[in-house]
Motif scaffolding. Structure first.
Motif, PDB file in Angstrom:
ATOM      1  N   THR A  32       0.848  -1.185   0.000  1.00 37.40           N
ATOM      2  CA  THR A  32       0.000   0.000   0.000  1.00 37.40           C
ATOM      3  C   THR A  32       0.884   1.235   0.000  1.00 37.40           C
ATOM      4  O   THR A  32       1.814   1.351   0.794  1.00 37.40           O
ATOM      5  CB  THR A  32      -0.931   0.012   1.234  1.00 37.40           C
ATOM      6  OG1 THR A  32      -1.740  -1.169   1.195  1.00 37.40           O
ATOM      7  CG2 THR A  32      -1.834   1.231   1.223  1.00 37.40           C
ATOM      8  N   SER A  88       1.123   5.632  -0.334  1.00 35.11           N
ATOM      9  CA  SER A  88       0.388   6.891  -0.224  1.00 35.11           C
ATOM     10  C   SER A  88       0.567   7.635  -1.547  1.00 35.11           C
ATOM     11  O   SER A  88       1.523   7.395  -2.291  1.00 35.11           O
ATOM     12  CB  SER A  88       0.910   7.743   0.933  1.00 35.11           C
ATOM     13  OG  SER A  88       2.146   8.326   0.587  1.00 35.11           O
ATOM     14  N   ASP A 145      -3.531   4.153  -1.320  1.00 36.48           N
ATOM     15  CA  ASP A 145      -4.541   4.405  -0.298  1.00 36.48           C
ATOM     16  C   ASP A 145      -5.395   5.576  -0.769  1.00 36.48           C
ATOM     17  O   ASP A 145      -4.901   6.703  -0.897  1.00 36.48           O
ATOM     18  CB  ASP A 145      -3.853   4.738   1.026  1.00 36.48           C
ATOM     19  CG  ASP A 145      -4.821   5.064   2.147  1.00 36.48           C
ATOM     20  OD1 ASP A 145      -6.049   5.101   1.906  1.00 36.48           O
ATOM     21  OD2 ASP A 145      -4.344   5.302   3.273  1.00 36.48           O
ATOM     22  N   ALA A 189      -7.491   7.401   0.633  1.00 35.34           N
ATOM     23  CA  ALA A 189      -7.605   8.503   1.589  1.00 35.34           C
ATOM     24  C   ALA A 189      -6.459   9.501   1.441  1.00 35.34           C
ATOM     25  O   ALA A 189      -6.549  10.627   1.939  1.00 35.34           O
ATOM     26  CB  ALA A 189      -7.646   7.961   3.010  1.00 35.34           C
ATOM     27  N   THR A 190      -5.391   9.115   0.736  1.00 31.69           N
ATOM     28  CA  THR A 190      -4.228  10.003   0.596  1.00 31.69           C
ATOM     29  C   THR A 190      -4.257  10.817  -0.699  1.00 31.69           C
ATOM     30  O   THR A 190      -3.383  11.641  -0.930  1.00 31.69           O
ATOM     31  CB  THR A 190      -2.918   9.199   0.650  1.00 31.69           C
ATOM     32  OG1 THR A 190      -2.852   8.315  -0.488  1.00 31.69           O
ATOM     33  CG2 THR A 190      -2.810   8.400   1.931  1.00 31.69           C
TER      34      THR A 190
END
Length: 129
Positions: free
Chosen positions: A9, A11, A84, A86-87
């Motif tokens: 994962t 960012s 990810d 959310a990043t």
């Protein structure tokens, strides 16, 4: 039977560091791909790849390509990881190139005795879409 290896994962900040033609990662559908070498042979031209280095280009890619094309074309080693969601920030999302303003007509000076006024338009290459 071979088992699929889980992708690391990442960012979006990690991906954004790879933003040159010498080190070009592009995110498509939540996966980061190393397109450094592929950009040179991309049928649509290298700039389409390199201009979006370090960005999520899914919105530009989706209308033109099948969703699974990258996994079919590229070696698995070029899939760098899952990003990810959310990043991902607004500045990480690739934008379509701005459309050029229409060409302005240029007037060419012609001797008055000719009684003519010519207008010349610059040729503008039409978009491929």
């Amino acid at each position: 039977m071979a088992t699929a290896t889980a992708l690391p994962t990442l960012s979006m900040d990690d991906v954004a560091k790879h933003n040159t033609k010498e080190d070009c990662w592009v995110v498509l559908y939540g996966k980061a791909y190393d397109l450094t070498k592929f950009g040179r042979v991309h049928p649509g031209g290298a700039n389409l790849i390199y201009d979006n280095a370090g960005k999520d280009a899914t919105a530009l890619f989706d209308p033109i390509h099948p969703k699974d094309i990258m996994d079919k074309l590229l070696k698995p080693s070029l899939t760098m990881g899952a990003v990810d969601p959310a990043t991902i920030k607004e500045e990480h999302i690739a934008k379509p190139p701005e459309k050029n303003a229409p060409a302005t007509k240029k007037k060419v000076a012609v001797p008055k005795e000719a009684g003519l006024e010519l207008e010349i338009e610059e040729f503008v290459k039409p978009p491929l879409a």
